[in-house]
Motif scaffolding. Structure first.
Motif, mmCIF file in Angstrom:
data_model
loop_
_atom_site.group_PDB
_atom_site.id
_atom_site.type_symbol
_atom_site.label_atom_id
_atom_site.label_comp_id
_atom_site.label_asym_id
_atom_site.label_seq_id
_atom_site.Cartn_x
_atom_site.Cartn_y
_atom_site.Cartn_z
ATOM 1 N N VAL A 154 21.404 -49.591 136.050
ATOM 2 C CA VAL A 154 22.429 -50.605 135.650
ATOM 3 C C VAL A 154 23.734 -49.705 135.146
ATOM 4 O O VAL A 154 23.755 -48.394 135.030
ATOM 5 C CB VAL A 154 22.295 -51.483 134.547
ATOM 6 C CG1 VAL A 154 20.805 -52.327 134.707
ATOM 7 C CG2 VAL A 154 21.859 -50.663 133.124
ATOM 8 N N GLY A 155 24.762 -50.320 135.020
ATOM 9 C CA GLY A 155 26.078 -49.457 134.717
ATOM 10 C C GLY A 155 27.158 -49.445 135.667
ATOM 11 O O GLY A 155 28.260 -49.223 135.468
ATOM 12 N N ASP A 156 26.955 -49.951 136.943
ATOM 13 C CA ASP A 156 27.977 -49.941 138.145
ATOM 14 C C ASP A 156 28.759 -51.154 137.770
ATOM 15 O O ASP A 156 30.051 -51.067 138.271
ATOM 16 C CB ASP A 156 27.390 -50.269 139.421
ATOM 17 C CG ASP A 156 26.415 -51.450 139.437
ATOM 18 O OD1 ASP A 156 25.300 -51.638 138.668
ATOM 19 O OD2 ASP A 156 26.827 -52.267 140.528
ATOM 20 N N ASP A 157 28.582 -52.032 137.075
ATOM 21 C CA ASP A 157 29.491 -53.283 136.908
ATOM 22 C C ASP A 157 30.664 -52.735 135.652
ATOM 23 O O ASP A 157 30.452 -52.470 134.562
ATOM 24 C CB ASP A 157 28.754 -54.417 136.255
ATOM 25 C CG ASP A 157 29.530 -55.674 136.009
ATOM 26 O OD1 ASP A 157 30.978 -55.487 136.022
ATOM 27 O OD2 ASP A 157 29.211 -56.694 136.072
ATOM 28 N N GLN A 174 29.271 -45.231 133.070
ATOM 29 C CA GLN A 174 28.013 -44.935 132.438
ATOM 30 C C GLN A 174 26.700 -45.444 132.935
ATOM 31 O O GLN A 174 26.433 -46.323 132.325
ATOM 32 C CB GLN A 174 28.270 -44.830 130.904
ATOM 33 C CG GLN A 174 29.411 -44.314 130.576
ATOM 34 C CD GLN A 174 29.565 -42.782 130.360
ATOM 35 O OE1 GLN A 174 28.281 -42.228 130.280
ATOM 36 N NE2 GLN A 174 30.424 -42.162 130.522
ATOM 37 N N PRO A 175 26.168 -45.126 134.079
ATOM 38 C CA PRO A 175 25.000 -45.568 134.486
ATOM 39 C C PRO A 175 23.747 -45.327 133.597
ATOM 40 O O PRO A 175 23.685 -44.093 133.098
ATOM 41 C CB PRO A 175 24.806 -44.964 135.754
ATOM 42 C CG PRO A 175 25.510 -43.744 135.937
ATOM 43 C CD PRO A 175 26.691 -43.988 134.968
ATOM 44 N N HIS A 176 22.564 -46.203 133.473
ATOM 45 C CA HIS A 176 21.638 -45.818 132.704
ATOM 46 C C HIS A 176 20.377 -46.573 133.376
ATOM 47 O O HIS A 176 20.561 -47.444 134.033
ATOM 48 C CB HIS A 176 21.873 -45.843 131.029
ATOM 49 C CG HIS A 176 22.211 -47.512 130.972
ATOM 50 N ND1 HIS A 176 23.283 -47.912 130.976
ATOM 51 C CD2 HIS A 176 21.458 -48.410 130.317
ATOM 52 C CE1 HIS A 176 23.428 -48.943 130.689
ATOM 53 N NE2 HIS A 176 22.064 -49.676 130.349
ATOM 54 N N VAL A 177 19.389 -46.026 132.821
ATOM 55 C CA VAL A 177 18.162 -46.623 133.403
ATOM 56 C C VAL A 177 17.271 -47.544 132.434
ATOM 57 O O VAL A 177 17.100 -46.954 131.267
ATOM 58 C CB VAL A 177 17.136 -45.673 134.059
ATOM 59 C CG1 VAL A 177 15.778 -46.206 134.325
ATOM 60 C CG2 VAL A 177 18.155 -44.696 134.811
ATOM 61 N N ILE A 178 16.747 -48.688 132.828
ATOM 62 C CA ILE A 178 15.717 -49.614 132.008
ATOM 63 C C ILE A 178 14.689 -49.571 132.652
ATOM 64 O O ILE A 178 14.437 -50.052 133.972
ATOM 65 C CB ILE A 178 16.442 -51.073 131.663
ATOM 66 C CG1 ILE A 178 17.877 -50.931 131.277
ATOM 67 C CG2 ILE A 178 15.577 -51.998 130.923
ATOM 68 C CD1 ILE A 178 18.514 -52.466 131.469
ATOM 69 N N PHE A 179 13.473 -49.197 131.830
ATOM 70 C CA PHE A 179 12.176 -49.665 132.503
ATOM 71 C C PHE A 179 11.474 -50.864 132.186
ATOM 72 O O PHE A 179 11.573 -51.295 130.938
ATOM 73 C CB PHE A 179 11.220 -48.305 132.048
ATOM 74 C CG PHE A 179 11.686 -46.989 132.427
ATOM 75 C CD1 PHE A 179 11.344 -46.577 133.806
ATOM 76 C CD2 PHE A 179 12.365 -45.998 131.793
ATOM 77 C CE1 PHE A 179 11.693 -45.248 134.399
ATOM 78 C CE2 PHE A 179 12.802 -44.777 132.464
ATOM 79 C CZ PHE A 179 12.546 -44.470 133.864
ATOM 80 N N GLU A 180 10.743 -51.169 133.120
ATOM 81 C CA GLU A 180 9.835 -52.513 132.856
ATOM 82 C C GLU A 180 8.392 -52.148 133.208
ATOM 83 O O GLU A 180 8.190 -51.080 134.269
ATOM 84 C CB GLU A 180 10.128 -53.533 133.715
ATOM 85 C CG GLU A 180 11.619 -54.158 133.403
ATOM 86 C CD GLU A 180 11.306 -55.361 132.471
ATOM 87 O OE1 GLU A 180 10.208 -55.649 132.050
ATOM 88 O OE2 GLU A 180 12.422 -56.001 131.822
ATOM 89 N N ALA A 181 7.414 -52.634 132.777
ATOM 90 C CA ALA A 181 6.007 -52.378 133.165
ATOM 91 C C ALA A 181 5.463 -53.808 133.353
ATOM 92 O O ALA A 181 5.423 -54.586 132.647
ATOM 93 C CB ALA A 181 5.387 -51.530 132.254
ATOM 94 N N ALA A 182 4.649 -53.740 134.422
ATOM 95 C CA ALA A 182 3.755 -55.146 134.498
ATOM 96 C C ALA A 182 2.774 -55.224 133.780
ATOM 97 O O ALA A 182 1.901 -54.063 133.426
ATOM 98 C CB ALA A 182 3.205 -54.997 136.138
ATOM 99 N N LEU A 183 2.343 -56.235 133.253
ATOM 100 C CA LEU A 183 1.188 -56.395 132.453
ATOM 101 C C LEU A 183 -0.192 -56.722 133.173
ATOM 102 O O LEU A 183 -0.162 -57.005 134.195
ATOM 103 C CB LEU A 183 1.541 -57.926 131.449
ATOM 104 C CG LEU A 183 2.691 -57.701 130.675
ATOM 105 C CD1 LEU A 183 3.162 -58.987 129.965
ATOM 106 C CD2 LEU A 183 2.644 -56.771 129.682
#
Length: 452
Positions: A119-122, A443-452
């Protein structure tokens, strides 16, 4: 005596070249391509503006409409074969896209699958109302006023590399430069330095060759009796076998449709290319002028050369703006005097505009099959037996746009004899212009998700 190990090669497949692309070639690549990475490139300038509009209506939406069906089709197989996925299908909402992929992975019984959203391109809040110049039309961003609905900076490969280093098996982004989607796995795998301009330039060449998927395997290339392409109905998508020095072989799955040769690679290299010595991306100023192709086997082309220089100081920003509506109406005439009746139909609509005070900002009156493409001065004396009269107009309001199709439809009983198959359509217009932004303001950055 022991033999030297084979040089390391990273295999990257192109799973899509645009938002509506086929899915079967991507499945074929995963199943038979011995891939390390599968990249879906699905985001054009106008696509992200439309996605931003969709997000305005639904804060949980705004990602690629085919995200779910594509993930269902390839995710289990990618997990089974250890193929990592990179895609810009996050469009206007990468975080929501990643969350949805996590839900799908749980539904597909793929617990623990790690997904990253870039994210962060907006940058709408940064550029809205500013005096930054518009590159294509003159004026500045402030002049767009309330018509401005989106502003997305072109990110480079760095946040994707960060996501891959963090263990993501699926990386979904918003606006990222197309070649950067393919460059990121190479930087991650080979450890190329962020100022290794030569290799970054070569990796960008590879990305540019792959980014439109089927275009380098014969799609958008075929021209009967001039440039033949076998089995287009089963067109295979490309994969690249990339070495640590940035050289590569472009190929496809054996037995799939299409062709890969020097001609298809040359056409794709020139696609959307302005100055071949300065192909600007967020990662590097790439030099395509020294690229050389060599056929090294059936449907196998070696790519050598290319290079790069330091990256641009500013990033391009794609601005989406509301530009009114397009109203369209069409009706067909067949048989003798079809052209004359079609012309009469168009004349009637033009007169109706005058009589009713309808004044669109732009109009187009055409007979498809006669002068819809060729200028009137080149129209043949041959009179076709069927034509379709089409009227298209850009208007300021929805109501005006709706009137275009209604006027054409009324020709059934208020126009020339024998009209049939009338259709009408109204489409909101989202225009796209560009500006530039200082790199440090994004300022791009990364958000992590994990499948349950």
């Amino acid at each position: 005596m022991t033999s030297s190990p084979e040089p390391r090669v990273v295999r990257i497949g192109a799973g899509a070249g645009f938002a509506g692309d086929r899915i079967e070639p991507a499945i074929e690549l995963v199943r038979e391509g011995r891939l390390d990475y599968l990249v879906f490139e699905c985001l054009a300038e106008r696509t992200i503006a439309l996605a931003q509009r969709a997000r305005l209506g639904d804060p949980s939406g705004g990602y690629d409409p085919l995200l779910e069906s594509r993930m269902r089709a390839v995710l289990p197989l990618c997990v089974e074969k250890g193929v990592r996925i990179v895609s810009n299908m996050g469009a206007a909402n990468p975080a929501a896209a990643a969350a949805r992929i996590a839900e799908l992975a749980a539904d597909l019984r793929l617990p623990g699958l790690k997904i990253a959203a870039v994210v962060g391109d907006d940058v709408l809040d940064v550029v809205a109302g500013s005096t930054r110049p518009l590159l294509e039309v003159g004026g500045d961003v402030a002049s767009l006023g309330d018509s401005l609905i989106s502003a997305n900076a072109y990110l480079g490969c760095e946040p994707i590399v960060q996501a891959l280093a963090g263990g993501a098996q699926v990386v979904v982004t918003g606006r990222v430069a197309d070649p950067s989607l393919f460059l990121a796995p190479l930087v991650h795998e080979f450890g190329w330095a962020p100022d290794d301009w030569e290799r970054l330039g070569r990796g960008t060449v590879v990305g540019h060759l792959l980014e439109c998927a089927g275009q380098v395997t014969g799609g958008y290339f075929a021209d009967p009796d001039v440039k033949m392409v076998p089995d287009l109905a089963r067109l295979g998508f490309p994969l690249a076998e990339v070495s640590a020095d940035g050289s590569a072989v472009i190929t496809k799955v054996e037995g799939s449709g299409g062709r890969v040769d020097v001609a298809t690679c040359t056409e794709q290299l020139l696609y959307e290319l302005h100055d071949p010595t300065q192909y600007l991306t967020p990662d590097v100023t790439a030099d395509f002028s020294t690229v050389r192709f060599e056929a090294v086997g059936p449907d196998r082309v070696a790519v050598r050369g290319g290079g790069g220089r330091p990256r641009p100081a500013q990033l391009k920003v794609s601005l989406g703006r509301k530009e009114g509506f397009i109203g369209e109406g069409a009706i067909s005439y067949a048989g003798s005097s079809a052209v004359a009746r079609g012309r009469l139909a168009l004349d009637i609509i033009a007169e109706r505009f005058r009589l009713t005070g309808l004044a669109p900002e732009e109009t187009r009156f055409e007979l498809i099959g006669v002068d819809a493409v060729a200028p009137e001065s080149l129209v043949s004396a041959f009179a076709p037996m069927e034509v379709r009269a089409r009227v298209v107009a850009r208007t300021r309001t929805l109501g005006e746009a709706e009137r275009i199709g209604r006027e054409v439809e009324a020709l059934y009983t208020n126009g020339p004899a024998g009209g049939g198959g009338a259709t009408r359509l109204v489409t909101p217009v989202i225009g796209v212009v560009s500006t530039l932004i200082e790199r440090e303001l994004v300022q791009p950055h990364v958000i992590f998700e994990a499948a349950l």
